[in-house]
Design a protein around this motif. Structure first.
Motif, PDB file in Angstrom:
ATOM      1  N   ASP A   5       0.833  -1.205   0.000  1.00  0.00           N
ATOM      2  CA  ASP A   5       0.000   0.000   0.000  1.00  0.00           C
ATOM      3  C   ASP A   5       0.866   1.253   0.000  1.00  0.00           C
ATOM      4  OD1 ASP A   5      -2.445  -1.291  -0.042  1.00  0.00           O
ATOM      5  OD2 ASP A   5      -2.504  -1.512   2.126  1.00  0.00           O
ATOM      6  N   ASP A   6       2.022   1.195   0.680  1.00  0.00           N
ATOM      7  CA  ASP A   6       2.947   2.328   0.650  1.00  0.00           C
ATOM      8  C   ASP A   6       3.426   2.603  -0.772  1.00  0.00           C
ATOM      9  OD1 ASP A   6       2.747   2.685   3.349  1.00  0.00           O
ATOM     10  OD2 ASP A   6       4.648   1.714   3.851  1.00  0.00           O
ATOM     11  N   LEU A   7       3.706   1.551  -1.517  1.00  0.00           N
ATOM     12  CA  LEU A   7       4.155   1.719  -2.901  1.00  0.00           C
ATOM     13  C   LEU A   7       3.039   2.288  -3.775  1.00  0.00           C
ATOM     14  CD1 LEU A   7       6.256  -1.528  -3.473  1.00  0.00           C
ATOM     15  CD2 LEU A   7       7.031   0.741  -2.768  1.00  0.00           C
ATOM     16  N   ARG A  35       2.939  11.368   6.210  1.00  0.00           N
ATOM     17  CA  ARG A  35       3.712  10.598   7.188  1.00  0.00           C
ATOM     18  C   ARG A  35       4.161   9.270   6.602  1.00  0.00           C
ATOM     19  NH1 ARG A  35       1.970   6.726  10.374  1.00  0.00           N
ATOM     20  NH2 ARG A  35      -0.222   7.328  10.081  1.00  0.00           N
ATOM     21  N   ARG A  36       3.285   8.592   5.856  1.00  0.00           N
ATOM     22  CA  ARG A  36       3.653   7.308   5.271  1.00  0.00           C
ATOM     23  C   ARG A  36       4.782   7.463   4.250  1.00  0.00           C
ATOM     24  NH1 ARG A  36       2.510   3.043   8.044  1.00  0.00           N
ATOM     25  NH2 ARG A  36       3.066   1.912   6.134  1.00  0.00           N
ATOM     26  N   ILE A  37       4.745   8.530   3.468  1.00  0.00           N
ATOM     27  CA  ILE A  37       5.831   8.753   2.509  1.00  0.00           C
ATOM     28  C   ILE A  37       7.132   9.063   3.243  1.00  0.00           C
ATOM     29  CG2 ILE A  37       6.667  10.288   0.681  1.00  0.00           C
ATOM     30  CD1 ILE A  37       4.557   8.280  -0.231  1.00  0.00           C
ATOM     31  N   ALA A  38       7.053   9.836   4.310  1.00  0.00           N
ATOM     32  CA  ALA A  38       8.258  10.135   5.097  1.00  0.00           C
ATOM     33  C   ALA A  38       8.846   8.857   5.686  1.00  0.00           C
ATOM     34  CB  ALA A  38       7.927  11.136   6.197  1.00  0.00           C
ATOM     35  N   GLU A  39       7.990   7.954   6.147  1.00  0.00           N
ATOM     36  CA  GLU A  39       8.463   6.680   6.697  1.00  0.00           C
ATOM     37  C   GLU A  39       9.079   5.815   5.596  1.00  0.00           C
ATOM     38  OE1 GLU A  39       5.045   5.018   8.555  1.00  0.00           O
ATOM     39  OE2 GLU A  39       5.158   6.325  10.321  1.00  0.00           O
TER      40      GLU A  39
END
Length: 311
Positions: A5-7, A35-39
Motif C-alpha cells: 500500500d505504501d508503494l 507521514r507514510r511517505i516520510a516513513e
C-alpha cells in the motif's frame, strides 16, 4: 497500510504531484499520507520527493524508484487480472479516448462489433485530437497514434500506423510528380497543423535507411484534421502526407496516388494505453484484445493497397 500500500501511495503521489489528491484516492488524510511517505523515505534512506509550499516533484532517485515500482505494480495487477478475468465477464462502463479521424473511420464500427460480443459493456467515447490525461480525467484507456511520451502508462502496440505522401491523378497530371522531398518546395502542399514541427516533413530513404531527409513544403493549406486535408487532396488541391487509415480506400480506388515512392515518412504506430496503477478490469482487457485482433498485426486498411517501396 502494508508495504504494498505504501508503494501504491507513492505512485499516486508521483502521478498526481499532490499529497491531497493522492490521500483522497487512497482514503487517507493528507497528514497520514505525508507521514507514510516520510516513513518510506526513512526506510529507504533516500529522499524521493522535492517538496515546496507550492509544488512536489520526484528527485532523481525518486524517478528511478517510480519506474521500477510502476512496473512491479503493473505486473502484480496483470497477474491478479488474469485470475479475475477467468471468473468475471466484461461489464460496466468503459471510458475511452481516441483521435477524431481514426475514431470516426475505424473505431466506431469496432465498438459496435465489440458490444455485440460483450453486451454488458457500455462504452463512453471521447473523440478528440487533444492529449487526454487518463489518470486525472478518469479514463480507462486511450487509443493513441504516434510516438508515445514517456509516462507511467502501460502501452500495448496494436499495429503500424503508416503515413504516405499522396495527390490526386489530376493534380499530378497538371503539376508533375515530385522526384525527391526537395521538390516539394515547388508544389502546393496540404499540411496537418497539429504536427510537432510546423510546415516541416521528414522522409527516410527506403528501405530501412537511417538517413533522414527534411523537407520544407510550399504550404497552401493547413488544417488540424486529416479528413479535411484528404478531401482537398482528392479535389486536386495539392500533395498531403496522411495516415493510410485515412487515405487507404482512396489509394485502392485510384482517387489518390502515392508519390515519393523511394522515400518513407517517419514510422509510427497505434497503441492502446492505460494507467499502470489501475486494476486491468475484464472490460479493459477484453477491449484491448478485441482491437488488437481486429486491427493487427497488419491493419486491414493497408492489406488491400497496391504495394509501394518502403510502404
Amino acid at each position: 497500510m502494508d508495504r504494498l500500500d505504501d508503494l501504491r501511495l507513492f505512485t499516486c503521489v508521483a502521478e498526481t504531484r499532490s499529497f491531497t489528491r493522492a490521500a483522497e484516492r487512497m482514503g487517507l488524510s493528507k497528514s497520514a499520507a505525508s507521514r507514510r511517505i516520510a516513513e518510506l523515505e526513512a526506510r529507504l534512506g533516500a529522499r524521493l520527493f522535492h517538496r515546496t509550499t507550492r509544488s512536489i516533484s520526484l528527485t532523481q532517485v525518486g524517478q528511478g524508484f517510480h519506474e521500477r515500482v510502476s512496473q512491479i505494480l503493473a505486473d502484480l495487477e496483470e497477474a491478479e487480472g488474469l485470475v479475475a478475468s477467468q471468473h468475471a465477464a466484461p461489464r460496466g462502463v468503459l471510458k475511452l479516448a481516441a483521435p477524431m479521424s481514426f475514431g470516426l473511420l475505424h473505431l466506431g464500427p469496432a465498438i459496435c462489433a465489440f458490444q455485440e460480443r460483450f453486451p454488458e459493456v457500455q462504452v463512453d467515447v471521447d473523440l478528440s485530437d487533444r492529449f487526454v490525461d487518463l489518470v486525472d480525467e478518469g479514463y480507462d484507456l486511450a487509443v493513441r497514434i504516434g510516438r508515445l511520451k514517456d509516462s507511467s502508462l502501460i502501452a500495448r502496440r496494436i499495429c503500424p500506423a503508416r503515413r504516405v505522401a499522396v495527390a490526386s491523378p489530376a493534380y499530378l497530371q497538371r503539376r508533375g510528380e515530385p522526384a525527391t522531398p526537395d521538390a516539394l518546395a515547388e508544389h502546393d502542399c496540404l499540411h496537418y497543423s497539429n504536427a510537432s514541427v510546423a510546415d516541416h516533413w521528414s522522409f527516410r530513404a527506403a528501405p530501412g535507411s537511417e538517413m533522414l531527409r527534411p523537407a520544407r513544403p510550399a504550404v497552401t493549406m493547413r488544417a488540424n484534421n486529416g479528413d479535411i486535408l484528404r478531401t482537398a487532396a482528392v479535389a486536386g488541391r495539392g500533395i498531403a502526407v496522411l495516415p493510410t487509415f485515412i487515405v487507404g480506400d482512396d489509394l485502392a480506388a485510384g482517387r489518390l496516388r502515392a508519390v515519393l515512392l523511394d522515400w518513407t515518412v517517419s514510422p509510427s504506430a497505434l497503441h492502446a494505453v492505460y494507467p499502470a496503477n489501475r486494476h486491468l478490469s475484464p472490460k479493459v482487457r477484453a477491449f484491448v484484445d478485441f482491437i488488437a485482433t481486429r486491427f493487427g498485426p497488419e491493419p486491414p486498411w493497408d492489406t488491400a493497397l497496391p504495394a509501394w517501396p518502403g510502404g
